[in-house]
Design an enzyme around this catalytic site. Sequence first.
Site, PDB file in Angstrom:
ATOM      1  N   GLN A  78      38.170  41.420  44.386  1.00  0.00           N
ATOM      2  CA  GLN A  78      39.355  41.118  45.182  1.00  0.00           C
ATOM      3  C   GLN A  78      40.478  42.103  44.842  1.00  0.00           C
ATOM      4  O   GLN A  78      41.275  41.868  43.947  1.00  0.00           O
ATOM      5  CB  GLN A  78      39.815  39.676  44.944  1.00  0.00           C
ATOM      6  CG  GLN A  78      40.916  39.288  45.892  1.00  0.00           C
ATOM      7  CD  GLN A  78      41.247  37.810  45.836  1.00  0.00           C
ATOM      8  OE1 GLN A  78      40.627  37.031  45.134  1.00  0.00           O
ATOM      9  NE2 GLN A  78      42.252  37.436  46.585  1.00  0.00           N
ATOM     10  N   PHE A  79      40.520  43.197  45.607  1.00  0.00           N
ATOM     11  CA  PHE A  79      41.513  44.241  45.345  1.00  0.00           C
ATOM     12  C   PHE A  79      42.936  43.736  45.513  1.00  0.00           C
ATOM     13  O   PHE A  79      43.867  44.275  44.928  1.00  0.00           O
ATOM     14  CB  PHE A  79      41.268  45.466  46.235  1.00  0.00           C
ATOM     15  CG  PHE A  79      41.664  45.308  47.664  1.00  0.00           C
ATOM     16  CD1 PHE A  79      42.921  45.700  48.092  1.00  0.00           C
ATOM     17  CD2 PHE A  79      40.790  44.750  48.592  1.00  0.00           C
ATOM     18  CE1 PHE A  79      43.302  45.561  49.414  1.00  0.00           C
ATOM     19  CE2 PHE A  79      41.160  44.608  49.914  1.00  0.00           C
ATOM     20  CZ  PHE A  79      42.410  45.005  50.328  1.00  0.00           C
ATOM     21  N   THR A  80      43.139  42.663  46.276  1.00  0.00           N
ATOM     22  CA  THR A  80      44.491  42.162  46.528  1.00  0.00           C
ATOM     23  C   THR A  80      45.150  41.586  45.274  1.00  0.00           C
ATOM     24  O   THR A  80      46.358  41.345  45.280  1.00  0.00           O
ATOM     25  CB  THR A  80      44.503  41.103  47.645  1.00  0.00           C
ATOM     26  OG1 THR A  80      43.674  40.004  47.269  1.00  0.00           O
ATOM     27  CG2 THR A  80      44.023  41.695  48.959  1.00  0.00           C
TER      28      THR A  80
END
Length: 149
Positions: A78-80
């Site tokens: 989850q890059f966010t």
Amino acid sequence: MRVVVQRVSSASVTIDGIEKSRIGTGLLVLVGIEEADDRADASWLASKILGLRIFPDSDGVMNLSVTDIGGSLLVISQFTLHAMTKKGNRPSYIRAAKPGHAVPLYEFFVSELAGSGIEVGTGEFGADMKVALVNEGPVTIVMDSKNRE
């Protein structure tokens, strides 16, 4: 590396309408990787996650780890998690690692967790995933390998 760890009674990930992974009691781990992260970060977080004493013992005290209870892990990229929100209303993801750096590190992180003998399910890096979970407690822990002290 930054992770959000949630104690769950169940969790699953679906991609394009097909369930890729499902676990029962264990931990859902959302993992964000930034360019400055390396294998030392991944190893440190894997060790911390496997040792987190956040499951109840026979007295109801959070005193057992996921390995102690024979639980499972579901690890989702989850890059966010590296969103920067200081300016304006649109988050910036400039600190999130590009796939060339992030994918091998994500795979190493998963292998570090699986090396403990625990069942580890995954999503698919970069895919549009639907994650479902039942958070027990609720218990949610945020850890960052850059804040070890």
